[in-house]
Design an enzyme around this catalytic site. Structure first.
Site, short mmCIF file in Angstrom:
data_model
loop_
_atom_site.label_atom_id
_atom_site.label_comp_id
_atom_site.label_asym_id
_atom_site.label_seq_id
_atom_site.Cartn_x
_atom_site.Cartn_y
_atom_site.Cartn_z
N ASP A 1 39.94 32.33 38.18
CA ASP A 1 40.72 32.93 36.97
C ASP A 1 42.55 33.77 37.47
O ASP A 1 42.53 34.28 38.40
CB ASP A 1 39.61 34.24 36.07
CG ASP A 1 40.42 34.10 35.19
OD1 ASP A 1 41.15 33.29 34.59
OD2 ASP A 1 40.38 34.96 34.42
N GLY A 2 43.03 33.35 36.98
CA GLY A 2 44.29 34.21 36.81
C GLY A 2 45.47 33.51 36.76
O GLY A 2 46.64 34.04 36.85
N ARG B 1 48.11 33.55 34.62
CA ARG B 1 48.59 34.88 34.55
C ARG B 1 49.90 35.26 35.92
O ARG B 1 50.91 35.65 35.84
CB ARG B 1 47.84 36.38 34.66
CG ARG B 1 47.33 36.81 33.39
CD ARG B 1 46.55 37.56 33.45
NE ARG B 1 45.28 37.04 33.60
CZ ARG B 1 43.99 37.07 33.38
NH1 ARG B 1 43.39 38.66 34.16
NH2 ARG B 1 42.72 36.30 33.92
N SER C 1 36.26 23.86 32.39
CA SER C 1 34.90 24.38 31.70
C SER C 1 35.11 23.83 30.32
O SER C 1 36.11 22.90 30.20
CB SER C 1 34.84 25.71 30.98
OG SER C 1 35.97 26.08 30.73
N GLU D 1 35.66 24.23 27.76
CA GLU D 1 36.12 25.27 26.72
C GLU D 1 37.64 24.54 27.31
O GLU D 1 38.27 24.78 26.33
CB GLU D 1 35.77 26.47 26.77
CG GLU D 1 34.31 27.46 26.11
CD GLU D 1 33.36 27.05 27.12
OE1 GLU D 1 33.18 27.28 28.21
OE2 GLU D 1 31.95 26.95 26.87
N ASN D 2 37.58 24.48 28.38
CA ASN D 2 38.86 24.36 28.91
C ASN D 2 39.81 23.00 28.01
O ASN D 2 40.97 22.99 28.37
CB ASN D 2 39.27 23.95 30.30
CG ASN D 2 39.50 25.09 31.01
OD1 ASN D 2 38.45 25.25 32.38
ND2 ASN D 2 39.00 26.28 30.43
N ARG E 1 33.70 38.59 33.17
CA ARG E 1 32.54 38.39 32.12
C ARG E 1 32.12 36.69 33.27
O ARG E 1 32.56 36.38 33.99
CB ARG E 1 33.53 37.22 31.24
CG ARG E 1 33.38 38.59 29.81
CD ARG E 1 34.78 37.38 28.88
NE ARG E 1 35.55 36.70 29.57
CZ ARG E 1 37.01 37.08 29.78
NH1 ARG E 1 37.07 38.60 29.28
NH2 ARG E 1 37.29 36.95 29.43
C1 FPP Z 1 42.17 29.92 35.68
O1 FPP Z 1 43.10 30.22 35.55
C2 FPP Z 1 42.03 28.42 36.08
C3 FPP Z 1 42.26 27.25 36.30
C4 FPP Z 1 40.93 26.83 34.39
C5 FPP Z 1 42.18 26.47 36.41
C6 FPP Z 1 41.05 26.38 37.73
C7 FPP Z 1 41.69 25.50 38.79
C8 FPP Z 1 42.47 25.20 39.73
C9 FPP Z 1 41.78 26.90 40.62
C10 FPP Z 1 43.57 24.27 40.91
C11 FPP Z 1 42.44 23.92 41.33
C12 FPP Z 1 41.57 23.06 41.85
C13 FPP Z 1 41.17 22.08 41.19
C14 FPP Z 1 40.00 21.75 42.16
C15 FPP Z 1 42.22 21.24 41.92
P1 FPP Z 1 43.77 30.07 34.37
O2 FPP Z 1 44.63 29.01 33.63
O3 FPP Z 1 42.64 30.50 32.93
O4 FPP Z 1 44.52 32.03 33.79
P2 FPP Z 1 45.09 32.83 33.23
O5 FPP Z 1 43.61 33.45 32.60
O6 FPP Z 1 45.50 34.31 34.24
O7 FPP Z 1 45.17 33.09 32.23
#
Ligand code: FPP
Length: 250
Positions: free
Chosen positions: A22-23, A26, A67, A69-70, A196
């Site tokens: 996560d992150g 940000r 996910s 939800e994504n 979470r």
């Molecule tokens: C969460 O950060 C990350 C994701 C929803 C996607 C995870 C994907 C990767 C790590 C890319 C590489 C992976 C592969 C398998 C190619 P966020 O976007 O929710 O960050 P935020 O909470 O700061 O908005």
């Protein structure tokens, strides 16, 4: 060898590590960039986490990459994540072989764009004989959806008299989850300071130790994984027993 790695007891490492990466958004925003920039810069962290887990002897690592939800994110971001998945999986194959990484996936893979599905299937097949560590990508994954599907499939078998209700137990439920071929999670790490579980491996994490770090995923390196392991090793996993029982192995 790093100092942190030296202080890890290699006889007590988590067999299965799960990570909520996560992150990214940000991290990108902090540099005045678009969210996608964060995802593109997340791959080094993925490599480091898998290499560190493998170095200490963990046999399974599962990454929450996308996910259920994504799917609700802006189309541009979803498309960028899918093409990142395709390009990075293809590019990593030689490294998967070199490092004995067997690729696996959990989730509603049929919902992925055809190209992503095909590349994923191909990489899973190509790496199926590797055996140092199993790297599972959770893609279009939601734990509640997984449990609903398991209940539907078990119910069908009950109706068809393949399963008797009185024989339904944890093992049968396990066998109907996406994770049927994976052990329970021992350690779950989430980056970026959020505390979470976000619909990730709810059944499989029943006895997992949870570790939260402020580090944003694109900054995550081997040393951060080692920190999590050291923390894990300072905990007492009782599985419902007393401390005395754990001490005497009763
Ligand atoms: C969460 O950060 C990350 C994701 C929803 C996607 C995870 C994907 C990767 C790590 C890319 C590489 C992976 C592969 C398998 C190619 P966020 O976007 O929710 O960050 P935020 O909470 O700061 O908005």
């Amino acid at each position: 060898m790093s100092k942190k790695l030296q202080s890890i007891n290699l006889n007590n490492v988590p067999n299965h590590i799960a990570i909520i990466m996560d992150g990214n958004g940000r991290w990108a925003k902090k540099q005045g960039m678009k969210r996608v920039f964060g995802h593109r810069n997340a791959l080094t962290a993925v490599r480091e986490a898998v290499a560190a887990a493998s170095e200490i002897g963990s046999k399974f690592i599962t990454l929450y990459a996308f996910s259920t939800e994504n799917w609700n994110r802006p189309k541009l971001e979803v498309d960028a994540l899918m093409s990142l998945l395709v390009s990075s999986l293809k590019k990593e194959v030689p490294d998967f072989h070199k490092n004995g990484i067997k690729v696996n996936s959990i989730g509603a893979i049929e919902k992925l764009p055809k190209k992503a599905r095909n590349v994923l299937t191909q990489v899973i097949n190509e790496t199926s004989h590797n055996s140092k560590i199993t790297l599972t990508f959770a893609l279009s994954y939601g734990s509640r959806e997984e449990i609903v599907n398991a209940i539907k499939n078990i119910s069908k078998k009950v109706v068809n008299k393949e399963i008797d209700i009185k024989n339904i137990d944890e093992k049968i439920i396990n066998n109907h989850l996406y994770t049927f071929n994976l052990p329970d999670v021992d350690l779950m790490i989430r980056t970026s300071g959020e505390q979470r579980i976000s619909n990730f491996l709810l059944w499989q994490m029943a006895y997992a130790e949870l570790y939260f770090t402020e580090v944003l995923w694109p900054d995550f390196r081997k040393e951060h994984l080692f920190d999590a392991i050291i923390d894990y090793q300072n905990r007492e996993r009782r599985f419902g027993k007393t401390s005395e029982q754990i001490d005497t192995n009763a």
